[in-house]
Design an enzyme around this catalytic site. Structure first.
Site, short mmCIF file in Angstrom:
data_model
loop_
_atom_site.label_atom_id
_atom_site.label_comp_id
_atom_site.label_asym_id
_atom_site.label_seq_id
_atom_site.Cartn_x
_atom_site.Cartn_y
_atom_site.Cartn_z
N SER A 96 24.73 26.04 -58.61
CA SER A 96 24.29 25.90 -57.23
C SER A 96 25.40 25.29 -56.37
O SER A 96 25.23 24.27 -55.73
CB SER A 96 23.01 25.06 -57.15
OG SER A 96 23.20 23.84 -57.83
N LYS A 124 29.62 15.99 -58.01
CA LYS A 124 30.18 17.18 -57.35
C LYS A 124 30.77 16.79 -55.99
O LYS A 124 30.30 15.84 -55.36
CB LYS A 124 29.12 18.26 -57.20
CG LYS A 124 27.84 17.84 -56.54
CD LYS A 124 26.84 18.99 -56.58
CE LYS A 124 25.55 18.66 -55.91
NZ LYS A 124 24.66 17.84 -56.75
N ASP A 161 28.80 17.59 -50.49
CA ASP A 161 29.05 17.53 -51.93
C ASP A 161 29.05 18.93 -52.55
O ASP A 161 29.38 19.08 -53.72
CB ASP A 161 28.06 16.60 -52.66
CG ASP A 161 26.62 17.07 -52.62
OD1 ASP A 161 26.30 17.98 -51.83
OD2 ASP A 161 25.80 16.52 -53.38
N ARG A 162 28.70 19.95 -51.74
CA ARG A 162 28.72 21.31 -52.28
C ARG A 162 29.57 22.21 -51.37
O ARG A 162 29.77 21.91 -50.21
CB ARG A 162 27.30 21.86 -52.37
CG ARG A 162 26.49 21.09 -53.37
CD ARG A 162 24.99 21.21 -53.22
NE ARG A 162 24.53 22.43 -52.61
CZ ARG A 162 23.53 23.16 -53.07
NH1 ARG A 162 22.91 22.81 -54.15
NH2 ARG A 162 23.14 24.23 -52.45
N ASP A 165 28.13 21.70 -47.43
CA ASP A 165 26.74 21.46 -47.05
C ASP A 165 26.65 20.14 -46.26
O ASP A 165 27.65 19.45 -46.11
CB ASP A 165 25.82 21.50 -48.28
CG ASP A 165 25.98 20.32 -49.21
OD1 ASP A 165 27.04 19.66 -49.15
OD2 ASP A 165 25.07 20.03 -49.99
N GLU A 209 28.16 23.23 -61.54
CA GLU A 209 26.81 23.78 -61.70
C GLU A 209 26.71 24.97 -60.76
O GLU A 209 27.34 25.00 -59.69
CB GLU A 209 25.73 22.74 -61.43
CG GLU A 209 25.71 22.16 -60.05
CD GLU A 209 24.63 21.09 -59.88
OE1 GLU A 209 23.88 20.82 -60.82
OE2 GLU A 209 24.55 20.53 -58.77
N ARG A 259 13.57 12.08 -53.57
CA ARG A 259 13.68 12.95 -52.39
C ARG A 259 12.31 13.34 -51.91
O ARG A 259 11.45 13.67 -52.72
CB ARG A 259 14.45 14.23 -52.73
CG ARG A 259 15.79 14.28 -52.03
CD ARG A 259 16.49 15.60 -52.28
NE ARG A 259 17.88 15.33 -52.65
CZ ARG A 259 18.76 16.27 -52.92
NH1 ARG A 259 18.39 17.53 -52.89
NH2 ARG A 259 19.99 15.96 -53.23
N SER A 277 20.94 15.91 -48.95
CA SER A 277 21.91 16.98 -49.18
C SER A 277 21.62 18.23 -48.33
O SER A 277 21.64 18.18 -47.12
CB SER A 277 21.95 17.30 -50.67
OG SER A 277 23.06 18.12 -50.94
#
EC number: 2.7.1.106
Length: 593
Positions: A407, A419, A307-308, A303, A405, A44, A146
């Site tokens: 976050s 996730k 994935d979140r 997001d 997790e 990243r 992300s």
């Protein structure tokens, strides 16, 4: 410079030319003399010119390295193929859209006669690991950063198992990248994605199968179709809108109300300061206002790469409760176990059931597991560790109900091994609808969970630090606190019971003083267990210039004075910051709230 010049993107070439013309040698050196490495979630970096940035050339080089490594690992690589997905990011100044980078990734492999499953449009990140598994591909890449700032992009790698790569694959791939940095003939030929017979589009098939698999974690479809609850969903200018709408349909719900300004892709994330729903109320502003107007009690936010998941609920007093990742996990843990209990076959054994969390996440699942008789395990931070542990457990005939997790990364069931914000969103909706029939809110249920299993109050935050030597000296001081090779015995007035240092592999609570979790030499992480039941971890971020701290007060069910527990936690965090991080002495920048 010559090597970076050999590339065909006029915009990044021009960036280097300008630096050269203006004699900006330091910046040239910074951009050209180091290469990106694998963090907790792949490569990243910012988009732009240079080998430490994400651009056409570094993506081509990374893919050539991948090709070289996969060819070595899989004799059937050219039969099984490779999956490529992408999100909606992009940057005009370097013409680096995720879609373009995905096409170049595919081109490198197609030019080498590898079949490529390239999604024809943007998808949620979990679709890539899901596709790798379902299509029996050898690996896959998702082009995404992300929830990072809009300047960033990334290259996230999944292995044949459908989990993110862990060591030693990451190091071996980096070696292979270094071995073939010259672009091969055909690597720049992104026309191949339109002309090669080896390119396939898995979108329809994977979407259909994913939605079909979602039914495994839907337990009250009938009830969902009748609920009076309304939901607002924001996809944060990213990929989530269409897929969350589809998931709600699978669960029998009416469609959630989208936030119009945020439902369509926008690489500038124009309505939010940062595209990270974890930042809470400040970035959820538009969705909360819409929910008030529409009379919706629950807000769900995925997001940008979906994935979140963040969730908020309107309280009796008219204020919004934005749940932390740890609080949502307490609800998910209760819910997934409750549904398992009600639907299990007669001979199902609770001892075969597992839940997992990363070590910096709340220990609430541990408390539930102890009381209910199933297993709880922790892993290193990063969902790649959860994914690879789930594979081990499934291969040994175990059943994994839930993993998370802190976050805001959640995984209900095991259809995907990463996730997944899409499935998490619709599970929260079902949970809320079920509780509504008993006149209970999510917040009230959370209190019930804590009353039954013990209050777990946690706080997570971070400091920014752009000087790697400063970060190193902070952690080295902790390893040599009062004397060489001695960890602190106290933090201010708080007595320390155990110390675990993942960087060195030391754990004072183990008979052999060795950590059970694998050593992670290239990142800093120390956990302190205090006499008063508090657990605190200091660690560096794998993707950003941050020192993060995680602290949690784990109380037994008979300690119900939350004000007292919160006060104790606050004092401990203050002591941790003042004694161990020393922000003013070390020039750390406090997180701006």
């Amino acid at each position: 410079i010559k090597r970076f010049y050999g590339q065909l993107n006029p915009k990044t070439k021009e960036q280097i030319e300008n630096l050269l013309r203006n004699g900006m040698n330091k910046e040239l050196r910074d951009r050209l003399c180091c290469r990106m490495t694998f963090g907790t979630a792949g490569l990243r970096s910012a988009m732009g010119a240079g080998f430490c940035y994400i651009n056409d050339l570094t993506v081509i080089q990374s893919t050539q390295g991948m090709y070289k490594y996969l060819e070595r690992c899989f004799s059937d690589f050219k039969q099984r193929g490779f999956v490529v997905g992408y999100d909606t990011r992009g940057q005009v100044t370097s013409s680096c859209s995720s879609q373009r980078l995905a096409k170049l990734t595919a081109a490198v492999l197609l030019a080498k006669d590898v079949p490529v499953y390239l999604f024809s449009r943007y998808v949620p990140t979990p679709f890539v690991p899901y596709a790798v598994q379902k299509l029996k591909a050898v690996a896959g890449v998702m082009i995404t950063a992300s929830h990072n700032r809009k300047e960033d992009n990334g290259y996230k790698v999944y292995w044949e198992t459908g989990a993110q790569i862990t060591s030693p694959h990451d190091k071996e791939i980096l070696k292979c990248i270094e071995e073939c940095v010259e672009p091969w003939n055909g690597s720049w030929n992104d026309n191949l994605v339109d002309t090669s017979p080896l390119k396939r589009d898995p979108l329809q098939d994977i979407c259909r199968r994913y939605m079909e698999d979602l039914k495994k974690i839907c337990f009250y479809r009938e009830l969902n179709s009748k609920t009076t609850l309304k939901f607002v969903h924001t996809s944060f200018h990213g990929v989530g809108h269409d897929y969350v709408q589809l998931a709600f349909k699978v669960f029998g719900f009416k469609p959630p109300i989208p936030v119009p300004e945020q439902k369509d892709p926008d690489p500038d994330f124009s309505t939010v300061k940062c595209p990270n729903p974890e930042e809470g109320e400040s970035v959820l502003e538009l969705s909360l206002r819409l929910a008030e107007k529409e009379n919706a009690r629950v807000v769900l936010a995925t997001d940008p790469d979906a994935d979140r998941l963040a969730a908020a609920e309107l309280q009796e007093n008219g204020c919004w409760k934005v749940f932390t990742g740890n609080e949502l996990a307490a609800l998910f843990g209760w819910w997934m176990f409750d549904c398992w209990k009600k639907n299990k076959s007669r001979n199902a054994d609770v001892k075969n059931v597992y839940m997992l969390a990363t070590t910096v996440s709340s220990k609430i699942l541990k408390a539930i597991a102890l009381k209910e008789g199933f297993h709880f395990e922790e892993t290193l931070p990063g969902f790649k560790w959860i994914g690879s542990r789930i594979i081990d457990l499934l291969e040994n005939g175990k059943e994994v109900l839930f993993a998370f997790e802190e976050s805001i990364g959640f995984l209900c069931g095991t259809s995907v091994l990463d996730k997944d914000g899409v499935s998490a969103a619709v599970v929260v909706a079902e949970m809320a609808s079920y509780l509504e029939t008993m006149n209970i809110t999510l917040k009230q249920q959370l209190v019930k969970v804590y009353e039954k299993y013990g209050y777990h109050i946690s706080k997570t935050s971070y400091f920014l630090c752009y000087e790697p030597p400063t970060i190193k000296s902070i952690f080295e001081r902790l390893r040599n606190f009062d004397s060489p090779k001695e960890y602190p015995k106290f933090c201010g007035t708080f007595a320390i019971l155990h110390v675990r240092d993942i960087t060195t592999g030391y754990d004072s609570s183990q008979p052999n003083k060795k950590s059970v979790l694998p050593v992670s030499k290239n990142s800093q992480m120390i956990t302190f267990t205090f006499q008063n039941g508090c657990v605190a971890t200091l660690r560096t971020s794998g993707t950003e210039p941050k020192i993060k701290y995680y602290a949690e007060m784990c109380a037994s069910p008979d300690q119900s004075d939350t004000a007292l527990l919160e006060e104790e936690l606050k004092k401990l965090i203050d002591a941790l910051i003042e004694n161990f991080l020393q922000p003013s002495k070390n020039g750390l920048i406090w997180r701006s709230v």
